[in-house]
Write a protein that holds these residues in place. Structure first.
Motif: not given
Length: 82
Positions: A14-17, A21-27, A56-60, A77-78
Motif C-alpha cells: 500500500l505504501f509503495l502504491s 509526495r505522500e510516501q515522502e511525508e511518511i518517510s 499522522h502523515a499527509g492524508n494517512w 489508514w486514510p
C-alpha cells in the motif's frame, strides 16, 4: 542506536502504491522513528490496532508497534475520506 523498521507485506505494498509526495511525508516520520521509536502516542481505545502507536502523515494515519529495538509497521489508514 537506530531501530530496525519492518513492514508487513500488505502495508508495504500500500505504501509503495501511494503518490510520491505522500510516501515522502511518511518517510520523513520514519526517519524520526529510527532514532525515537516511542515518540508518538499509544492508542488505548478501539477494536483494531489497540496498543499500537500512531502518527499522522499527509492524508494517512500510520500505525506501528515497538518490540525491543524493532518497529513493526502494522497499518496505513486514510485520515480523511475524499
Amino acid at each position: 542506536m537506530k531501530a530496525n523498521i519492518i513492514w508487513s507485506d500488505p502495508v508495504r505494498d500500500l505504501f509503495l502504491s501511494l503518490p510520491q509526495r505522500e510516501q515522502e511525508e511518511i518517510s520523513h516520520s520514519l526517519s524520526l522513528l529510527e532514532r525515537f521509536p516511542y515518540l508518538f502516542p499509544l492508542r488505548l481505545k478501539g477494536r483494531r490496532l489497540r496498543r499500537h502507536r500512531w502518527f499522522h502523515a499527509g492524508n494517512w494515519l500510520v500505525f506501528y508497534r515497538v518490540v525491543e529495538n524493532t518497529v513493526y509497521m502494522r497499518g496505513l489508514w486514510p485520515a480523511r475520506i475524499p
